[in-house]
Design an enzyme around this catalytic site. Sequence first.
Site, PDB file in Angstrom:
ATOM      1  N   TRP A   1       1.001  -0.912  -0.052  1.00 37.72           N
ATOM      2  CA  TRP A   1      -0.079   0.155  -0.070  1.00 37.72           C
ATOM      3  C   TRP A   1       1.468   1.343   0.017  1.00 37.72           C
ATOM      4  CZ3 TRP A   1      -4.824  -0.379   3.734  1.00 37.72           C
ATOM      5  CH2 TRP A   1      -5.980  -1.778   3.379  1.00 37.72           C
ATOM      6  N   LYS A   2       0.786   2.167  -0.587  1.00 39.59           N
ATOM      7  CA  LYS A   2       1.188   3.686  -0.866  1.00 39.59           C
ATOM      8  C   LYS A   2       0.391   4.595   0.272  1.00 39.59           C
ATOM      9  CE  LYS A   2       3.322   6.660  -3.932  1.00 39.59           C
ATOM     10  NZ  LYS A   2       2.998   7.687  -3.190  1.00 39.59           N
ATOM     11  N   TYR A   3       1.126   4.811   1.634  1.00 43.79           N
ATOM     12  CA  TYR A   3       0.724   5.410   2.140  1.00 43.79           C
ATOM     13  C   TYR A   3       1.240   6.935   1.725  1.00 43.79           C
ATOM     14  CZ  TYR A   3       0.180   0.844   4.210  1.00 43.79           C
ATOM     15  OH  TYR A   3      -0.056  -0.383   5.122  1.00 43.79           O
TER      16      TYR A   3
ATOM     17  N   GLU B   1      -2.923   5.792  -1.368  1.00 44.05           N
ATOM     18  CA  GLU B   1      -3.131   6.465  -2.665  1.00 44.05           C
ATOM     19  C   GLU B   1      -3.180   5.205  -3.441  1.00 44.05           C
ATOM     20  OE1 GLU B   1      -0.322  10.565  -2.665  1.00 44.05           O
ATOM     21  OE2 GLU B   1       0.781   8.458  -1.677  1.00 44.05           O
ATOM     22  N   GLY B   2      -2.674   4.405  -3.043  1.00 43.60           N
ATOM     23  CA  GLY B   2      -2.538   3.217  -4.192  1.00 43.60           C
ATOM     24  C   GLY B   2      -1.717   2.516  -3.820  1.00 43.60           C
TER      25      GLY B   2
END
EC number: 6.5.1.1
Lengths: 745, 260
Positions: free
Chosen positions: A392-394, A545-546
């Site tokens: 996960w892109k925090y 974010e993605g």
Amino acid sequence: MQKSITSFFKKKSDDTDSPSPPKKIPKIDRKAELPDEPTIKAENGSPEVKPKAERMSVSPEEKTKNAPKSVKEETVATTDRKVTTIGLNSTAKDSKVDVENYDPSTDSYHPLKHAYWQDKKVTPYLALARTFQVIEETKGRLKMIDTLSNFFCSVMLVSPSDLVPSVYLSINQLAPAYEGLELGVAETTLMKAICKATGRNLAHIKSQTHLIGDLGIVAEQSRVSQRMMFQPAPLNVRDVFKKLRDIAKISGQSKMDLVYNMFVACRSSEARFFIRSLIGKLRIGIAEQSLLTALAIALVKKNHIDDCKASKVPDVYKDEIAETTLLLKTAYSQCPNYDIIIPAILEYDIKELQERCPMHPGMPLRPMLAQPTKGVHEVFERFGGMHITCEWKYDGERAQIHRNEKGEISIFSRNSENNTAKYPDLIARSKGFLKGEVESYIIDSEIVAWDVERKQILPFQVLSTRKRKNVDIEEIKVQVCVYIFDLLYINGKALVTKNLSERRKLLLEHFQEVEGEWKFATALDTNDIDEVQQFLEESVKGNCEGLMVKTLDEEATYEIAKRSRNWLKLKKDYISNVGDSLDLVVIGGYKGKGRRTGTYGGFLLACYDTENEEYQTICKIGTGFTDEDLQVHSEFLGKHVVSSAKSYYRYDPSLEPDHWFEPVQVWEIKCADLSLSPIHRAAIGIVDGERGISLRFPRFIRIRDDKNSENATDANQVAHMYQSQDQVKNNQKTSTQMEMEDEFY
Amino acid sequence: MFEARLGQATILKKILDAIKDLLNEATFDCSDSGIQLQAMDNSHVSLVSLTLRSDGFDKFRCDRNLSMGMNLGSMAKILKCANNEDNVTMKAQDNADTVTIMFESANQEKVSDYEMKLMNLDQEHLGIPETDFSCVVRMPAMEFARICRDLAQFSESVVICCTKEGVKFSASGDVGTANIKLAQTGSVDKEEEAVIIEMQEPVTLTFACRYLNAFTKATPLSTQVQLSMCADVPLVVEYAIKDLGHIRYYLAPKIEDNET
């Protein structure tokens, strides 16, 4: 008979120093830049040709009167400074020529013979200023680097202990970036110092600066136009550097006095670059990467000083240069400290550099960055057949957290700024997540704002409301949680050459999660496209974010300079036409008409080319703004108007805006697609030799306050976005893999 | 042993006023011929040279040559404590690190003395050669001060142009231009009001107003001022101090550029 005209002021002490002072030709030093010549001198009779502008024509009648008349008066002139250093007679002549014409950009430059400070072993600041001046006038990037490398090479050979200050001065830093030592001298303070030193008025200097747009040039003109009674000793590189550090550390009136005392001693272009250094903008277009390359070339030149001419070295020893550059850049990315690297390259073989400059906790290394993709398909195209993992892109702040053997913790940002003082709460609880014996470590992580009650991630905007300095642990309102995703160093061992899967294993071995405080980034190892897609949707639901997509085993080391396989990011808004928005710099404004009279009606935007360090126009924009937006932009940008385009703006004359701006603000822009353009210059030469890339139907989204103009979208990224459009891809079957270094979110 | 005594403190006060704006500190070189002071201002653009002859003092004694570095601000503070009519005496032992300044009222009823620490200043000594100047202008000191003050409003620099006809001071700036012409006085009735020009060759030079205005602080010392000029050589502005010596200011010219 001794004619009074040939005499001039001299230090009385000189008489004792030099028993028979040689006859010198007195002359006023128009440019005040001859360090070794009398600066002021007497009257006619001297063989020097007088500047015509300064003399009125003399009628014969007056001339005859001239001879018998004798108003004996004393006059003033100055002499050479140190008799002990450079000779006054014939050598003085030679060195004068060298000083004035010192030009490390010429083809015939010889790092030893042309280093006119050879016998003194102290690098004059003027030589560096001359180098800067030549570089500023140079167009091509390669030539600029070559010029700088010539100067560095001379320093290495003649006065190696000056290399560190020379390097720092060239990139206008006072210490490693992570120490955060900055000059911070207000422009008005500098103006006052210039006034005092040259007898000018503050108001005049202000208006002239506004006109010219560069206080450095104004300072130089002011300096050059006022002669001095006696030129102070020439400045040298190490003293200037030391004084700049002093200036950075003190405040108040004494800061101004130090600036003033230094400025008095500046001659010709020294004044320009000294003032620019103080303002914080050197404007010669040399940044970190160029500097490292120049250093590498200088090293190679030094090694082959006898083999061939310096100008030939880059061609003949291409491979050696490439290798040296890589070694240097590799060392720099793990040890970004010239105080360590430069003595090492001077003393040891370049091949040992990596061992001589090891990474260690407390010193940030350059973080691995990610490049954007348009969608899941692109990820699989790029990583086809490799083992990949998605994390996960925090949406938070990148943080490199270091702990050294003594247990001291430091936290560094994406740009290697020291953020330790911002997170006392993290440091207070930093023991909790250790497992087993951990003495030292460097972890790579994302800090996000955390809602303690609802146990969920808060958006980045909440995090950005935290205080930056003097944070009191009692007063912290925004709690944070750290999501750890990489381990770069553990118990004295660097892990950057290990693969991600190994690093991750070690991470899990030595650390544990603490609810709401320390977490591992949610990850999924899969090679199934549907699973990735699903995981992406989950991440968005989890307020992320993605995804970040990384390879696990192949090309999965953490070595930035060696170009480990980049990480890719998949963002939730990838569905829109262009995979990602662009972050562009506003460089010009067109006056509004009609309803928009009084504000700017349109703007000229540019992307940043990191290789050439220039801004290339990419589009004009006039849509997406509310009237309020325009008002705000016009007010803000109005403060940054400059009289003409910067030398590092690339644009077509047909696009000339009403006002040029300093590159101060970055905007997020979306567009329908990208196309080749005969007038815009973005990524020119990458996709097409003649044409650049422009945006179609650009729309303003928002201001990117968190990015500075050099972090704007890079020309390579623009080229890549252009080429990854389906339409373009179908046309050209063989799409080249673009290499991108910079992150883009 | 050094001792110098002046009948009136007011002269010393005026001398201090004339140099303390340009110089923060300076060395007083004392010898049996008198007191000399020579120093550049911080910006190295101007130079002050002060000469006080021993025979101008009421009493002067200097056994060994002595250099006394003084902070001029402190010195001016001490002189403020003196009445204009007081006798003033400066005293120092050989190799002393202090100087004593003593004021005695005219009727000898009040005596005050002040001891000031000396400083070790390593200032450059410049040899000042003799020059034939192309133009030497003598004019009333008040007039010169007035011109400098007026022109400074228009520009940061003044052009001084000296020809057979006279001397012209001009300044141009945003407001406009200002020109002041002085012709040589025909018949000299009062010497102190005369404008006298000795010229071998016309000269045009540009100088920064800031320094000229600093020089005019010496106006109370003298009724006349003498400007000596020559192309490419510093301007010399000399104020004679009656019966005692003179103060000379040297100012490096500006390089005229076409823009301003």
